[in-house]
Design a protein around this motif. Structure first.
Motif, mmCIF file in Angstrom:
data_model
loop_
_atom_site.group_PDB
_atom_site.id
_atom_site.type_symbol
_atom_site.label_atom_id
_atom_site.label_comp_id
_atom_site.label_asym_id
_atom_site.label_seq_id
_atom_site.Cartn_x
_atom_site.Cartn_y
_atom_site.Cartn_z
ATOM 1 N N ILE A 129 0.895 -1.089 -0.062
ATOM 2 C CA ILE A 129 0.052 -0.129 0.007
ATOM 3 C C ILE A 129 0.983 1.085 -0.086
ATOM 4 C CG2 ILE A 129 -1.791 1.174 1.184
ATOM 5 C CD1 ILE A 129 -2.657 -1.226 2.615
ATOM 6 N N SER A 130 0.488 2.245 -0.701
ATOM 7 C CA SER A 130 1.347 3.419 -0.997
ATOM 8 C C SER A 130 0.761 4.465 -0.238
ATOM 9 C CB SER A 130 1.345 3.918 -2.271
ATOM 10 O OG SER A 130 1.903 5.262 -2.263
ATOM 11 N N SER B 191 1.025 7.470 -0.325
ATOM 12 C CA SER B 191 0.904 8.768 -1.082
ATOM 13 C C SER B 191 -0.438 9.163 -1.442
ATOM 14 C CB SER B 191 1.828 9.022 -1.878
ATOM 15 O OG SER B 191 1.543 10.118 -2.900
ATOM 16 N N MET C 278 -2.147 10.780 -5.868
ATOM 17 C CA MET C 278 -2.805 10.141 -7.053
ATOM 18 C C MET C 278 -3.835 9.257 -6.681
ATOM 19 S SD MET C 278 -0.218 10.019 -9.983
ATOM 20 C CE MET C 278 1.261 9.466 -8.852
ATOM 21 N N THR C 279 -3.948 8.924 -5.232
ATOM 22 C CA THR C 279 -5.184 8.131 -4.675
ATOM 23 C C THR C 279 -5.830 8.511 -3.555
ATOM 24 O OG1 THR C 279 -3.919 6.124 -5.244
ATOM 25 C CG2 THR C 279 -5.511 5.661 -3.739
ATOM 26 N N ASN D 234 6.208 5.011 0.327
ATOM 27 C CA ASN D 234 5.986 6.486 0.507
ATOM 28 C C ASN D 234 5.191 6.727 1.975
ATOM 29 O OD1 ASN D 234 6.559 6.639 -2.182
ATOM 30 N ND2 ASN D 234 4.639 5.911 -2.576
ATOM 31 N N ASP E 81 -2.070 -0.241 -5.428
ATOM 32 C CA ASP E 81 -1.760 -1.254 -4.222
ATOM 33 C C ASP E 81 -2.416 -2.762 -4.697
ATOM 34 O OD1 ASP E 81 -1.032 0.958 -2.902
ATOM 35 O OD2 ASP E 81 -3.094 1.392 -2.304
ATOM 36 N N PHE E 82 -1.400 -3.833 -4.169
ATOM 37 C CA PHE E 82 -1.834 -5.092 -4.711
ATOM 38 C C PHE E 82 -1.526 -5.775 -3.482
ATOM 39 C CE2 PHE E 82 2.587 -6.470 -4.895
ATOM 40 C CZ PHE E 82 3.314 -5.077 -5.244
ATOM 41 N N PHE F 61 -7.964 -4.143 -3.996
ATOM 42 C CA PHE F 61 -6.534 -4.497 -4.513
ATOM 43 C C PHE F 61 -6.452 -5.061 -5.820
ATOM 44 C CE2 PHE F 61 -6.178 -4.015 0.088
ATOM 45 C CZ PHE F 61 -4.961 -3.550 0.442
ATOM 46 N N ARG G 52 -2.035 4.319 -12.162
ATOM 47 C CA ARG G 52 -1.491 4.840 -11.067
ATOM 48 C C ARG G 52 -2.325 6.034 -10.563
ATOM 49 N NH1 ARG G 52 -0.131 5.310 -6.640
ATOM 50 N NH2 ARG G 52 1.923 6.192 -5.848
ATOM 51 N N GLY G 53 -2.838 6.672 -11.474
ATOM 52 C CA GLY G 53 -3.915 7.776 -11.315
ATOM 53 C C GLY G 53 -3.385 9.089 -11.972
#
Lengths: 241, 241
Positions: free
Chosen positions: A130-131, A133, A136-137, A160, B126-127, B154, B237-238
């Motif tokens: 999991i990012s 940041s 962008m999400t 991040n 995220d995965f 995810f 990614r966005g």
């Protein structure tokens, strides 16, 4: 041809044979200046295109443009190019331009895998990435994922985790996890993994010192069975021994 | 010293410099016979210890025993040794014996990352990784994780998706995911990734043909934004482009 190359976490030792060999095939190398230095002896005499840290879109556009002209181009990314890296952005740009191009992604060792190896064996059971940041999400989506991952007792790798602009994301993430995970859950920290100043540390959710964490850190939060043995963070696979 | 070496997904091209170099440092190489063949030219003249497919515990015990005698030993694992590989079992055995040993884990490229590179860029958001083998994790725990991962939207990488002994696990897993994911969700399949007979395929949950899937396959189920562009599976990614 456009090669999207994952350099691994920062040392040439971690680069694959395929990644090292790609530079013989290309005319041009595109990358963030810091990563260019990692491979400078391999790219002597090549055309080099660099931009600053936030220039991902610009770099990818330039790489696509040069490859579309018929050049063989490598665009470089740290870690694995397909994990929060350049690979996706290349395809997103091609789609937005309705453009087709021969693209080859060369996989690399991502930061979590390098950190895990240095820490012990924390990823031996089901895990998530999991990012933290929210550039962008949306943060609400990140919260939903943190909650789901903690509830499923996954090992959780945080990318991040903390920056000057978002100093409190890590604390918020840990608070969400604490609804399902004990405060004594083992946490592994990998900082600049595999560079000269590399630091790894095993701690717990309760004892984690946020001040040690920045954007180049990977934080690996264990599952309920993760333990420390002889300084190593280990998540058991479930063997009966 | 005991080195636990991830060979990557099967071709020497994907091995890191560090993994290739380790064989110069060791007296003995321990591994499953199929993986020994991958590095046979690097291990000429070394003591070799092999066992059959289910002999992981035996192999790890032997490697520990030889290293404890003072030998430099490499135990090899496909993919990354720390992801459902040998690294965790080495530490679990040391703990069960209350034994200490110098262990160095050499990271490698795991099957999902290699498959992702061949498929496009499915892991850009995220995965999770979930193994569908219930040999060591109760099926109810696996179901809980599938449910949590699907609910959190995810991207989900399934390891050990289907075997003769568990022909219905993949179907059951997809049915759980369908509670949250559309039947049109993009699915990428990587089969014997990076070997000569390598096959990648992009499909959907609805159109996935279970008969094509076996234990050497990685199945990557997209999130709600994953799409196919020019034959590539991409999870955005966005970026706003």
């Amino acid at each position: 041809m456009l090669y999207v190359v994952g350099l691994g976490p920062g040392s040439k030792d971690n680069m694959s044979q395929e990644a090292l060999g790609v530079f013989d095939k290309v005319d041009t190398v595109v990358g963030y200046i810091t990563y260019m230095h990692l491979v400078e002896d391999l790219i002597q005499g090549k055309e080099m295109v660099t931009t600053g840290m936030r220039g991902e879109v610009e770099r990818c556009e330039k790489a696509i443009e040069l490859a579309a002209e018929g050049k063989n181009v490598a665009i470089i990314s740290s870690g694995d190019a397909g994990i929060y890296g350049m690979a996706g952005l290349i395809f997103e740009l091609l789609k937005s331009k309705d453009q087709k191009l021969d693209v080859k992604i060369i996989p690399g060792i991502t930061a979590s895998v390098a950190a895990a190896a240095a820490l012990g064996a924390p990823l031996m059971n089901d895990f998530c990435h999991i990012s933290l940041s929210d550039l962008m999400t949306p943060w609400e989506v990140i919260e939903t994922r943190l909650e789901a991952a903690a509830k499923g007792d996954f090992v959780i790798c945080l990318y991040n985790p903390r920056s000057k602009g978002r100093p409190h994301h890590l604390r918020k993430a840990l608070d969400i996890m604490l609804k399902y995970k004990s405060e004594d859950t083992v946490v592994g920290i990998g900082k600049d993994v595999d560079r000269s100043k590399e630091i790894e540390k095993v701690t717990t959710i309760k004892d984690l010192d946020e001040e040690e964490i920045n954007m180049t850190t990977v934080v690996i939060v264990g599952n309920k069975n993760s333990y420390v043995y002889d300084g190593h963070m280990v998540t058991p696979r479930g063997y009966t021994l």
